[in-house]
Write a protein that holds these residues in place. Structure first.
Motif, PDB file in Angstrom:
ATOM      1  N   GLY A  98      -0.933  14.205   2.264  1.00 59.68           N
ATOM      2  CA  GLY A  98      -0.656  13.940   3.672  1.00 59.68           C
ATOM      3  C   GLY A  98       0.573  13.091   3.889  1.00 59.68           C
ATOM      4  N   LEU A  99       1.501  13.106   2.925  1.00 62.94           N
ATOM      5  CA  LEU A  99       2.723  12.319   3.034  1.00 62.94           C
ATOM      6  C   LEU A  99       3.912  13.241   3.324  1.00 62.94           C
ATOM      7  N   LYS A 100       4.871  12.723   4.041  1.00 59.94           N
ATOM      8  CA  LYS A 100       6.059  13.499   4.388  1.00 59.94           C
ATOM      9  C   LYS A 100       7.007  13.553   3.201  1.00 59.94           C
ATOM     10  N   ALA A 101       7.415  14.762   2.822  1.00 62.92           N
ATOM     11  CA  ALA A 101       8.350  14.946   1.714  1.00 62.92           C
ATOM     12  C   ALA A 101       9.618  15.616   2.221  1.00 62.92           C
ATOM     13  N   ILE A 102      10.772  15.045   1.868  1.00 62.85           N
ATOM     14  CA  ILE A 102      12.065  15.562   2.310  1.00 62.85           C
ATOM     15  C   ILE A 102      12.883  15.932   1.077  1.00 62.85           C
TER      16      ILE A 102
ATOM     17  N   ASP B  51       4.166   5.219   5.270  1.00 63.85           N
ATOM     18  CA  ASP B  51       4.209   4.096   6.218  1.00 63.85           C
ATOM     19  C   ASP B  51       5.638   3.808   6.675  1.00 63.85           C
ATOM     20  N   GLY B  52       6.433   4.857   6.822  1.00 59.08           N
ATOM     21  CA  GLY B  52       7.797   4.699   7.295  1.00 59.08           C
ATOM     22  C   GLY B  52       8.790   4.250   6.237  1.00 59.08           C
ATOM     23  N   ILE B  53       8.330   4.047   5.009  1.00 60.88           N
ATOM     24  CA  ILE B  53       9.200   3.568   3.933  1.00 60.88           C
ATOM     25  C   ILE B  53       9.567   4.736   3.017  1.00 60.88           C
TER      26      ILE B  53
ATOM     27  N   PRO C 214       0.791  -1.231   0.000  1.00 60.83           N
ATOM     28  CA  PRO C 214       0.000   0.000   0.000  1.00 60.83           C
ATOM     29  C   PRO C 214       0.822   1.278   0.000  1.00 60.83           C
ATOM     30  N   SER C 215       1.942   1.296   0.718  1.00 64.28           N
ATOM     31  CA  SER C 215       2.738   2.519   0.800  1.00 64.28           C
ATOM     32  C   SER C 215       3.284   2.921  -0.566  1.00 64.28           C
ATOM     33  N   THR C 216       3.834   1.970  -1.288  1.00 64.87           N
ATOM     34  CA  THR C 216       4.397   2.268  -2.610  1.00 64.87           C
ATOM     35  C   THR C 216       3.295   2.628  -3.593  1.00 64.87           C
ATOM     36  N   GLN C 217       2.188   1.928  -3.524  1.00 63.01           N
ATOM     37  CA  GLN C 217       1.061   2.252  -4.402  1.00 63.01           C
ATOM     38  C   GLN C 217       0.528   3.649  -4.105  1.00 63.01           C
ATOM     39  N   ALA C 218       0.531   4.032  -2.840  1.00 65.47           N
ATOM     40  CA  ALA C 218       0.038   5.358  -2.473  1.00 65.47           C
ATOM     41  C   ALA C 218       0.912   6.452  -3.067  1.00 65.47           C
TER      42      ALA C 218
END
Length: 383
Positions: free
Chosen positions: A65-69, A83-85, A11-15
């Motif tokens: 709503g995802l963290k971007a660095i 999801d921490g990945i 799910p994380s990668t698909q998101a």
């Protein structure tokens, strides 16, 4: 062709992919994750290429709503964590100018441009979020043959970043077909450009060399490096004659690959500095090199150096001195590592004080080691 795997469908990668695709952009997984999946080896890092510019990626991540660095925003790379990945998203690029260590790039809108600036054909394979394989340069054929080829002009690819020479040998050691040998055009281009290796930072060289030496069998790649003149610029004075025997002995003894052990077999001038080894690595390397020609018995090696170092010395001695491996030596080294000197200062303090106490302890320890750890505490105290 459809590619599958948990690394892609989770799910994380698909998101992250849907975040880009929902914003009207391409999301193409690329590089090591695709290569490893197709080769059937574990996938670790997730890299995604996209026509979305870095600022657009940052905005889309925020909306999702995802963290971007902005880990490498100047080069077009944003790391989006789901999801921490971490997922490294890099805008399609094309090289504009290079100096052999780094490239000046311009953003592009096409995957073809992005593919042509990569190093090897099998690293220019892309996968969409639905698993569809995108192969702009025919890299799948090379991957199936486990054949590493530079993209387009090999010399030009190398001059863009001379580290690609070491990456070539590393990838061949890990994933190449050992029976097929190494691509002749690649070796020719490497030989013509090997002097460029001296322009690289020692940290980059050291990292690549240790990764190469950690491969199941790096001996053919290291031999090819020597033959085409790529070994001495990074490891002056190295001698690879003992490396293949060492790998064979490791397999015989059931020992996992160990990069520092193999580096000790190669040797060379000022190795720790040439490869910018860490302090611990430098100490371990020097201990192994010093003990190869020493006469310290295997059980004492284990007691003084620990099991891992001691077994490495046993293997190195056999490989470098062209001696058959005595399996009992490894057993003795492991047993020595588990031995515990039974006498303490407290046992002697009634009879000895100050320097005399330390001298007596060392004498008893020497006697205990000479007995192959068989003398008991009572027997030692009676000496």
């Amino acid at each position: 062709m459809i590619v599958s795997g948990d690394w892609l469908t989770r799910p994380s990668t698909q998101a992250v992919c849907k975040m880009l695709e929902g914003g009207g952009h391409q999301a193409l997984l690329v590089g090591g994750c695709v290569r490893n999946a197709l080769l059937g080896v574990p996938v670790s890092d997730i890299d995604i290429s996209s026509d979305a510019r870095p600022e657009r990626v940052m905005a889309l991540a925020k909306d999702a709503g995802l963290k971007a660095i902005p880990t490498g925003i100047d080069h077009g790379t944003i790391t989006v964590v789901a999801d921490g990945i971490p997922h490294e998203i890099t805008t399609f690029r094309k090289d504009v100018e290079t100096d052999g260590r780094r490239a000046v790039v311009a953003f592009s809108d096409t995957v073809e441009d992005d593919a042509h600036r990569r190093d090897f054909t099998m690293n220019a394979l892309y996968v969409r979020s639905d698993g569809t394989l995108v192969d702009p340069l025919g890299g799948l054929v090379d991957l199936k043959a486990r054949r590493f080829r530079f993209i387009d002009d090999a010399g030009q690819r190398i001059r863009e970043d001379y580290l690609r020479i070491l990456r070539y040998f590393r990838f061949h050691a890990w994933y190449g077909d050992p029976d097929a040998g190494i691509d002749a055009d690649a070796l020719s281009a490497i030989a013509e450009n090997a002097d460029g290796l001296t322009r690289l930072s020692k940290e980059r060289v050291g990292s690549e060399m240790l990764k190469l030496l950690a491969a199941p069998n790096p001996a053919p790649s290291i031999a090819a490096m020597r033959q085409c003149g790529a070994l001495f610029p990074v490891l002056n004075g190295a001698d690879d004659r003992a490396l293949a025997p060492l790998v064979h002995l490791e397999e015989q003894l059931g020992q996992a690959p160990n990069a520092l052990r193999r580096l000790a077999a190669l040797g060379g001038a000022n190795v720790s500095e040439a490869l910018r080894l860490s302090k611990k690595q430098a100490v371990d390397f020097q201990v192994l090199r010093d003990e190869i020609g020493a006469t310290t018995p295997p059980d004492e090696l284990g007691y003084r150096l620990g099991a891992e170092r001691a077994v490495s010395v046993v293997l190195l001695r056999a490989a470098m001195l062209e001696m058959p491996l005595n399996a009992t030596d490894a057993t003795a080294a492991i047993a020595g590592a588990a031995a515990q000197f039974p006498v303490t200062a407290k046992d002697l303090i009634d009879q000895f004080q100050g320097p005399a106490l330390g001298t007596k302890l060392k004498a008893l320890e020497a006697a205990w080691i000479a007995s192959h750890f068989e003398l008991t505490k009572e027997q030692l105290l009676a000496l």
